[in-house]
Design a protein around this motif. Structure first.
Motif, PDB file in Angstrom:
ATOM      1  N   ARG A  13       0.403  -0.742   0.071  1.00  0.00           N
ATOM      2  CA  ARG A  13      -0.428   0.473  -0.273  1.00  0.00           C
ATOM      3  C   ARG A  13       1.029   1.282   0.054  1.00  0.00           C
ATOM      4  O   ARG A  13       1.670   1.460   0.943  1.00  0.00           O
ATOM      5  CB  ARG A  13      -1.343   0.028   0.919  1.00  0.00           C
ATOM      6  N   ASN A  14       0.427   2.260  -0.703  1.00  0.00           N
ATOM      7  CA  ASN A  14       0.885   2.830  -1.233  1.00  0.00           C
ATOM      8  C   ASN A  14       0.676   4.237   0.020  1.00  0.00           C
ATOM      9  O   ASN A  14      -0.657   4.571  -0.289  1.00  0.00           O
ATOM     10  CB  ASN A  14       1.618   3.975  -2.431  1.00  0.00           C
ATOM     11  N   GLN A  54      -5.273   8.411   3.018  1.00  0.00           N
ATOM     12  CA  GLN A  54      -6.558   8.038   2.108  1.00  0.00           C
ATOM     13  C   GLN A  54      -6.508   9.083   0.808  1.00  0.00           C
ATOM     14  O   GLN A  54      -6.579   9.623   1.176  1.00  0.00           O
ATOM     15  CB  GLN A  54      -7.922   7.172   2.536  1.00  0.00           C
ATOM     16  N   PRO A  55      -6.535   8.685  -0.685  1.00  0.00           N
ATOM     17  CA  PRO A  55      -7.426   7.492  -1.100  1.00  0.00           C
ATOM     18  C   PRO A  55      -5.150   6.761  -0.807  1.00  0.00           C
ATOM     19  O   PRO A  55      -4.680   7.219  -1.773  1.00  0.00           O
ATOM     20  CB  PRO A  55      -8.185   7.362  -1.867  1.00  0.00           C
ATOM     21  N   THR A  98      -7.383   0.134  -5.915  1.00  0.00           N
ATOM     22  CA  THR A  98      -7.637  -0.241  -4.272  1.00  0.00           C
ATOM     23  C   THR A  98      -6.873  -2.129  -4.431  1.00  0.00           C
ATOM     24  O   THR A  98      -6.645  -2.429  -5.785  1.00  0.00           O
ATOM     25  CB  THR A  98      -9.528  -0.772  -5.019  1.00  0.00           C
ATOM     26  N   LEU A  99      -6.618  -2.697  -3.723  1.00  0.00           N
ATOM     27  CA  LEU A  99      -6.456  -3.464  -3.146  1.00  0.00           C
ATOM     28  C   LEU A  99      -6.940  -4.785  -4.288  1.00  0.00           C
ATOM     29  O   LEU A  99      -6.798  -6.216  -4.079  1.00  0.00           O
ATOM     30  CB  LEU A  99      -6.304  -4.011  -1.749  1.00  0.00           C
TER      31      LEU A  99
END
Length: 81
Positions: free
Chosen positions: A27-28, A32-33, A62-63
């Motif tokens: 995750r970067n 959020q986002p 998104t994942l």
């Protein structure tokens, strides 16, 4: 080809292909986002990259979208839970 993900920490996964670690999913960003990146560990020539990798890194909003791209791999925790 069967992918799976092993969660190492929140927002960090090992990416396995047929049981062998071949990449990572991270995750970067800290707020959020978020965006998500799937990355190969080796800079393989395009002809040797496993499908669906066309590049060394691919980014997703998104994942869930990243997992869909990989064929919805199983997700496991490294803590055994």
């Amino acid at each position: 080809m069967t992918y799976s993900l092993i969660q190492l920490a929140p927002g960090a996964y090992d990416l396995l292909l047929n049981g062998e670690v071949m990449g990572s999913v991270v995750r970067n960003g800290s707020q959020q986002p978020y965006t998500w990146t799937a990355e190969l560990l080796e800079a393989l020539p395009r002809s040797k990259r496993p499908a669906p990798f066309k590049e060394i890194e691919h980014d997703f909003p998104t994942l869930e979208e990243l997992r869909n791209w990989l064929g919805n791999p199983a997700v496991k925790s490294n803590s055994g839970k």
